[in-house]
Design an enzyme around this catalytic site. Structure first.
Site, PDB file in Angstrom:
ATOM      1  N   ASP A  84      53.102  33.174  47.514  1.00  0.00           N
ATOM      2  CA  ASP A  84      52.771  34.493  46.965  1.00  0.00           C
ATOM      3  C   ASP A  84      53.662  35.586  47.550  1.00  0.00           C
ATOM      4  O   ASP A  84      54.052  35.520  48.717  1.00  0.00           O
ATOM      5  CB  ASP A  84      51.291  34.800  47.269  1.00  0.00           C
ATOM      6  CG  ASP A  84      50.754  35.929  46.403  1.00  0.00           C
ATOM      7  OD1 ASP A  84      51.376  36.253  45.377  1.00  0.00           O
ATOM      8  OD2 ASP A  84      49.690  36.485  46.758  1.00  0.00           O
TER       9      ASP A  84
ATOM     10  N   ASN B 157      47.716  33.125  35.595  1.00  0.00           N
ATOM     11  CA  ASN B 157      48.991  33.837  35.501  1.00  0.00           C
ATOM     12  C   ASN B 157      49.397  34.127  34.044  1.00  0.00           C
ATOM     13  O   ASN B 157      50.328  34.899  33.791  1.00  0.00           O
ATOM     14  CB  ASN B 157      50.115  33.084  36.231  1.00  0.00           C
ATOM     15  CG  ASN B 157      50.013  33.180  37.750  1.00  0.00           C
ATOM     16  OD1 ASN B 157      50.411  32.273  38.479  1.00  0.00           O
ATOM     17  ND2 ASN B 157      49.482  34.295  38.254  1.00  0.00           N
TER      18      ASN B 157
END
Ligand code: IPE
Ligand code: IPE
Ligand code: MG
Length: 260
Positions: free
Chosen positions: A37, A85
């Site tokens: 991330d 996502n």
């Protein structure tokens, strides 16, 4: 009440073989899973488009595979695209799909040669057919490799994976091929995308966020978690060593009482 003993933390060291020695000494296979991330923030900090952050993220992923193998890790799972996502802008989604395609194209020959078995976990039914074929090719061509397992979690969500496994079980049961009492933990795990892969021992998340974001919900039931403040494109060998050192300093109890 007795005071909790201080955890045995090995002194941090820049010596790159220490963590390897620790792993090898323990004589255990080690599966590390990473929530990669911080690509967007890395790009924003440089005034660059998010796509550049994702590209730099792929470089970091390559470094992580190398570091893992160097450090005696036997399996690595990389979270590359979550089922959530899809909420991102279409252009960014396209960039991420293209990066997976490019990664397989460019890296497959090397991974093959180096004894890496590639497996993609997640729901591939909604990926485009060409990407699906490429994924199947990568898995097929490396199926016989045993030195190292690289799992790429793509269009992956823990809830989605568990739901698909439950659906598969329901189908078998409805067809009379499976009795309710045969639905054991092992039978369930065998129907997950990760069937026959070891469970993660350590889950690392970069970028400073402290959440699991739907990653390996079933498999990480007893994983250790290490959260690092580094943004994913900056992740390197030294960060990997630091995470492993922290892992080796933990006492895993699996619900038992542990050492005295
Ligand atoms: C991780 O970086 C890559 C993916 C989730 C695909 P992000 O894109 O989430 O980066 P941040 O969190 O916005 O910085
Ligand atoms: C998790 O990161 C998914 C991947 C790294 C692929 P996100 O950036 O999507 O997670 P949230 O939205 O911050 O929880
Ligand atoms: Mg993020």
């Amino acid at each position: 009440m007795t005071a909790k003993p201080a955890p045995q933390m090995p002194a941090p060291t820049p010596e790159r073989n220490d963590a390897k020695a620790a792993g090898a000494a323990a004589g255990v296979a080690l599966h590390v899973a990473i929530i990669m991330d911080g690509n967007g923030r890395w790009a924003a900090a440089r005034g660059l488009p998010r796509a550049d952050g994702h590209r730099a993220g792929v470089e970091a992923a390559r470094r992580a595979v190398e570091a893992a193998r160097d450090l005696g890790v036997t399996a690595l799972t990389l979270y590359s695209f979550s089922t959530e996502n899809w909420r991102r802008p279409a252009g960014e989604i396209r960039d991420l799909m293209n990066l997976l395609r490019q990664f397989i194209f460019q890296d497959l020959p090397t991974l093959k040669k180096e004894g890496v078995r590639v497996r993609v976990i997640g729901d591939r039914a909604s990926l485009d057919p060409e990407l699906r074929m490429l994924v199947a090719r990568a898995e097929g061509e490396t199926a016989g490799n045993e030195r190292f397992l690289l799992q790429i979690a793509f269009n992956y969500g823990g809830r989605d994976e568990i739901t698909r496994a439950a659906r598969a079980i329901a189908k078998e049961a409805a067809a009379g091929a499976l009795k309710p009492e045969e639905v054991t933990e092992a039978a369930f795990a065998a129907r997950l995308d990760t069937a026959d892969a070891p469970e993660p021992d350590l889950v690392i998340r970069t970028s400073g966020e402290k959440r699991i974001s739907n990653f390996l919900l079933w498999q990480a039931a007893y994983a250790e978690y290490v959260f690092l403040d580094v943004l994913w494109p900056d992740f390197d060998h030294a960060h990997f060593v630091r995470a492993l050192e922290e892992f080796h300093g933990r006492e895993r109890r699996f619900g038992g009482v542990g050492a005295a």
